[in-house]
Scaffold this active site. Sequence first.
Site, short mmCIF file in Angstrom:
data_model
loop_
_atom_site.label_atom_id
_atom_site.label_comp_id
_atom_site.label_asym_id
_atom_site.label_seq_id
_atom_site.Cartn_x
_atom_site.Cartn_y
_atom_site.Cartn_z
N TYR A 149 2.48 -9.00 16.63
CA TYR A 149 2.70 -7.95 15.64
C TYR A 149 3.34 -6.73 16.29
CZ TYR A 149 1.71 -4.07 12.47
OH TYR A 149 1.82 -2.94 11.69
N GLN A 202 0.82 -1.22 0.00
CA GLN A 202 0.00 0.00 0.00
C GLN A 202 0.85 1.27 0.00
OE1 GLN A 202 -3.88 0.11 2.14
NE2 GLN A 202 -2.93 -1.42 3.44
N LEU A 203 1.75 1.36 0.97
CA LEU A 203 2.57 2.56 1.10
C LEU A 203 3.59 2.64 -0.03
CD1 LEU A 203 3.29 5.09 2.69
CD2 LEU A 203 4.77 3.69 4.14
N ILE A 212 15.03 -8.38 1.84
CA ILE A 212 15.62 -7.60 2.94
C ILE A 212 15.95 -8.45 4.16
CG2 ILE A 212 14.59 -5.42 2.18
CD1 ILE A 212 12.47 -5.77 4.39
N THR A 258 4.13 1.31 14.02
CA THR A 258 2.70 1.16 14.23
C THR A 258 2.22 1.64 15.60
OG1 THR A 258 0.95 -0.53 14.39
CG2 THR A 258 3.15 -1.21 15.01
N ALA A 311 6.67 -4.81 5.58
CA ALA A 311 6.30 -5.23 6.93
C ALA A 311 5.42 -6.47 6.87
CB ALA A 311 5.53 -4.11 7.66
N TYR A 312 5.45 -7.22 7.97
CA TYR A 312 4.50 -8.32 8.17
C TYR A 312 3.34 -7.72 8.95
CZ TYR A 312 2.85 -13.03 9.51
OH TYR A 312 2.11 -14.18 9.68
N THR A 313 2.18 -7.60 8.30
CA THR A 313 1.09 -6.81 8.90
C THR A 313 -0.16 -7.61 9.25
OG1 THR A 313 0.29 -6.23 6.69
CG2 THR A 313 1.81 -4.68 7.75
N TRP A 353 -4.08 2.16 11.11
CA TRP A 353 -5.29 1.96 10.30
C TRP A 353 -5.06 2.37 8.83
CZ3 TRP A 353 -10.42 3.35 13.25
CH2 TRP A 353 -10.37 2.82 14.55
#
Length: 288
Positions: free
Chosen positions: A125, A11-12, A37, A101, A60-62, A150
């Site tokens: 997380y 997304q980012l 990475i 986060t 990231a692992y989200t 969010w």
Amino acid sequence: MNILVTGSNGQLGNEMRLAAADSRNHYIFTDVAELDITNREAVMKMVQDEKVNVIVNCAAYTNVDKAEDDYDMADLINNKAAENLAQAAKAVDATLIHVSTDYVFKGDKCTPCQETWETDPLGVYGITKLAGEKSIEATGCKFLIFRTAWLYSPFGKNFVKTMQNLTATKDSLKVVFDQVGTPTYAGDLASIIYKVTEENMLDKQGIYHFSNEGVCSWYDFAKEICELSGNTCDIQPCHSDEFPSKVKRPHFSVLDKTKLKETFGVNVPYWKDSLKKCIAELAAQQNA
């Protein structure tokens, strides 16, 4: 400058591609296919070969629930990989921009979380993301950490797209109202990171909080998504315990953005305004 962006298919990362489209700097967009990475040697080689000045870590692992049964992988991506990037940055005197986060906090207070507050994550997380922050700091590299919350965008899987689908296909829906925070449009976060990089404000090192302005529950968020999408689903509020989960989530994780606004001289958009923008973009994609 040479700017390495990791996790650029997320997304980012996708929003960073859009933000940087007209930059005169050289952006190197990578995802796992181009750069793993978690491989320290590969990271070091890439950073040295490309003469990287800035690393923007969007990887990231989200998956918050899955992380409870997948600690090793969550820690590998959220902590050890972040440390790899930090060590590479340190080796070439580059700056690492890392995204963390609101889950580093317990979320049991009723005032916006400040950067100086004691951290106390509730699940794997949050634990692995906090470990990543500490690993970065321990390397002694130059860094800026942006904690967010969010996150949503027109890209990938997120709450906005899920709610659009559910409210279009279901007559009624229950959404929790006892978890409060602030949605963050990934395009707005990307704009901040881009501004900091392009205007060379990289010397303003430290931890910052960024989400959109305002406060809402997941229920409020879902209602707004439904209305803006032109759907007529009957959404009812419910308690978190009606949806049993392996992990406890923060009940109040609004982020205080005072430090970020004062340091970088930015105005932060209101969450409803940014949501309108995102939903308009999603509609444009569907009609294209």
